[in-house]
Design a protein around this motif. Structure first.
Motif, PDB file in Angstrom:
ATOM      1  N   ASN A   1      32.820 -10.781  26.134  1.00 13.91           N
ATOM      2  CA  ASN A   1      32.625  -9.740  25.114  1.00 13.91           C
ATOM      3  C   ASN A   1      32.791 -10.296  23.707  1.00 13.91           C
ATOM      4  OD1 ASN A   1      32.151  -7.880  27.088  1.00 13.91           O
ATOM      5  ND2 ASN A   1      34.288  -7.238  27.229  1.00 13.91           N
ATOM      6  N   HIS A   2      33.724 -11.230  23.564  1.00 17.03           N
ATOM      7  CA  HIS A   2      33.916 -11.857  22.260  1.00 17.03           C
ATOM      8  C   HIS A   2      32.661 -12.629  21.860  1.00 17.03           C
ATOM      9  CE1 HIS A   2      35.596 -15.005  19.483  1.00 17.03           C
ATOM     10  NE2 HIS A   2      36.096 -13.921  18.933  1.00 17.03           N
TER      11      HIS A   2
ATOM     12  N   GLU B   1      30.216 -10.333  20.561  1.00 14.79           N
ATOM     13  CA  GLU B   1      30.520  -9.910  19.190  1.00 14.79           C
ATOM     14  C   GLU B   1      30.226 -11.017  18.179  1.00 14.79           C
ATOM     15  OE1 GLU B   1      30.947  -6.894  18.450  1.00 14.79           O
ATOM     16  OE2 GLU B   1      31.232  -6.124  20.472  1.00 14.79           O
TER      17      GLU B   1
ATOM     18  N   GLN C   1      27.669 -10.567  15.073  1.00 15.59           N
ATOM     19  CA  GLN C   1      27.861 -10.990  13.681  1.00 15.59           C
ATOM     20  C   GLN C   1      26.617 -11.687  13.161  1.00 15.59           C
ATOM     21  OE1 GLN C   1      30.653 -10.504  11.606  1.00 15.59           O
ATOM     22  NE2 GLN C   1      30.981  -9.081  13.281  1.00 15.59           N
TER      23      GLN C   1
ATOM     24  N   GLU D   1      31.346  -4.146  13.841  1.00 14.63           N
ATOM     25  CA  GLU D   1      31.260  -5.301  14.746  1.00 14.63           C
ATOM     26  C   GLU D   1      32.356  -6.324  14.418  1.00 14.63           C
ATOM     27  OE1 GLU D   1      29.563  -4.804  17.179  1.00 14.63           O
ATOM     28  OE2 GLU D   1      27.541  -4.072  16.780  1.00 14.63           O
TER      29      GLU D   1
ATOM     30  N   HIS E   1      35.300  -5.216  16.230  1.00 16.14           N
ATOM     31  CA  HIS E   1      35.160  -5.539  17.662  1.00 16.14           C
ATOM     32  C   HIS E   1      35.514  -7.001  17.903  1.00 16.14           C
ATOM     33  CE1 HIS E   1      31.871  -2.193  18.259  1.00 16.14           C
ATOM     34  NE2 HIS E   1      33.001  -1.735  17.755  1.00 16.14           N
ATOM     35  N   LEU E   2      35.023  -7.833  16.997  1.00  9.96           N
ATOM     36  CA  LEU E   2      35.262  -9.276  17.116  1.00  9.96           C
ATOM     37  C   LEU E   2      36.775  -9.553  17.092  1.00  9.96           C
ATOM     38  CD1 LEU E   2      33.611 -12.026  16.924  1.00  9.96           C
ATOM     39  CD2 LEU E   2      34.223 -11.984  14.515  1.00  9.96           C
TER      40      LEU E   2
ATOM     41  N   MET F   1      34.693   0.055  22.045  1.00 12.97           N
ATOM     42  CA  MET F   1      33.515  -0.666  21.543  1.00 12.97           C
ATOM     43  C   MET F   1      32.236  -0.026  22.072  1.00 12.97           C
ATOM     44  SD  MET F   1      34.709  -4.686  21.393  1.00 12.97           S
ATOM     45  CE  MET F   1      34.327  -5.059  23.079  1.00 12.97           C
TER      46      MET F   1
ATOM     47  N   GLU G   1      28.882   0.994  20.044  1.00 14.83           N
ATOM     48  CA  GLU G   1      27.570   0.335  20.280  1.00 14.83           C
ATOM     49  C   GLU G   1      26.504   1.412  20.481  1.00 14.83           C
ATOM     50  OE1 GLU G   1      28.307  -2.363  19.402  1.00 14.83           O
ATOM     51  OE2 GLU G   1      29.783  -3.432  20.591  1.00 14.83           O
TER      52      GLU G   1
END
Ligand SMILES: [Fe+2]
Ligand SMILES: [Fe+2]
Length: 208
Positions: A53-54, A57, A61, A87, A90-91, A167, A171
Motif C-alpha cells: 500500500n505504501h 501511495e 505521489q 495522498e 496516506h503515504l 484510505m 480513494e
C-alpha cells in the motif's frame, strides 16, 4: 509554469515520498485504535501488505505530481492538489504503520516513483480528459485493491484495518472527483494493461 522554488519543493516531496519520511497533516485513522496481539507471521504479513500500500501511495505521489505539471484547467488543478495532499497523508500513515509492525518500505521505491511519474506525465500530455480518465481508473483499481487487503489482513489487526479502510473511502472520493471534472472512459485494453502492471507491482512489493 513552475518556478525554481516550485521545482525544488516538488523534488523535496519526491525524495520524502521515496524515503518514507512524509509527514501527515491529518491524524491517522489508527489513532486511538488499540494494537492487537499478533503472531510474528501475522505481523510480517500485515507489514508486507502495508508495504504494498505504501508503494501504491508513492506511485500516487508521482501520478498527482505528473498531473499537476500538466493539468491545464485551474479548477482541475485545485481539485488534484487537494487529492494530492490527502495522498500525502496516506503515504505517511502507511509508512508509520509499516514501522510499527517492524517492517520496512520497498527498496524499489525510486523505481516505482520514476515509472509512475513517467506514466502520469504521458497521460497529462494527452490532455485533461485522458489525464483524468487515467486518474479515475487508477483510483478505482486502488479502491478494489484495498478492499482485497481488508479480506487478507489479520482479523484482529484493527490498527492496520482502520488505516486501509480510511484510505479506501478517500480513494473513492478521488475517483468521483476525477469523473466530475470530466474524465473520459479508458478503453478496456488500457484498463487491463493497468491491472496487469499493478498485479506485478503488488507481487514484487509484497517481497521487496
Ligand atoms: Fe491514497
Ligand atoms: Fe487516491
Amino acid at each position: 509554469m513552475l518556478s525554481l522554488d516550485g521545482l525544488i519543493g516538488e523534488f523535496d516531496r519526491a525524495l520524502r515520498a521515496i524515503a518514507g519520511v512524509a509527514e501527515a497533516a491529518r491524524r491517522s485513522p489508527a489513532e486511538g485504535v488499540a494494537d492487537a496481539e499478533l503472531s510474528a507471521d501475522e505481523r510480517d504479513h500485515a507489514a508486507a501488505l502495508m508495504r504494498v500500500n505504501h508503494v501504491g501511495e508513492v506511485c500516487a505521489q508521482a501520478l498527482y505530481q505528473g498531473q499537476a505539471f500538466t493539468a491545464r484547467d485551474s479548477q482541475a488543478r485545485a481539485t488534484l492538489e487537494r487529492a494530492s495532499r490527502e495522498e500525502q497523508d496516506h503515504l505517511a500513515w502507511s509508512a508509520e504503520r509499516i514501522r510499527e509492525l517492524g517492517g520496512r518500505p520497498s527498496f524499489l521505491n525510486p523505481l516505482w516513483y520514476a515509472g509512475s511519474l513517467a506514466i502520469g506525465a504521458f497521460a497529462g500530455a494527452l490532455g485533461d480528459r485522458w489525464n483524468l480518465a487515467f486518474l479515475a481508473e487508477t483510483e478505482r483499481q486502488v479502491e478494489e485493491h484495498l478492499q482485497g487487503h481488508l479480506g487478507r489482513l489479520p482479523e484482529a489487526d484493527a490498527r492496520t484495518r482502520a488505516i486501509v479502510a480510511g484510505m479506501q473511502v478517500e480513494e473513492a472520493a478521488h475517483r468521483a472527483n476525477a469523473i466530475a471534472l470530466g474524465a473520459a472512459e479508458l478503453p478496456p485494453a488500457v484498463k487491463a494493461a493497468m491491472r496487469g502492471l499493478a498485479g506485478v507491482m503488488t507481487r514484487v512489493a509484497y517481497r521487496v
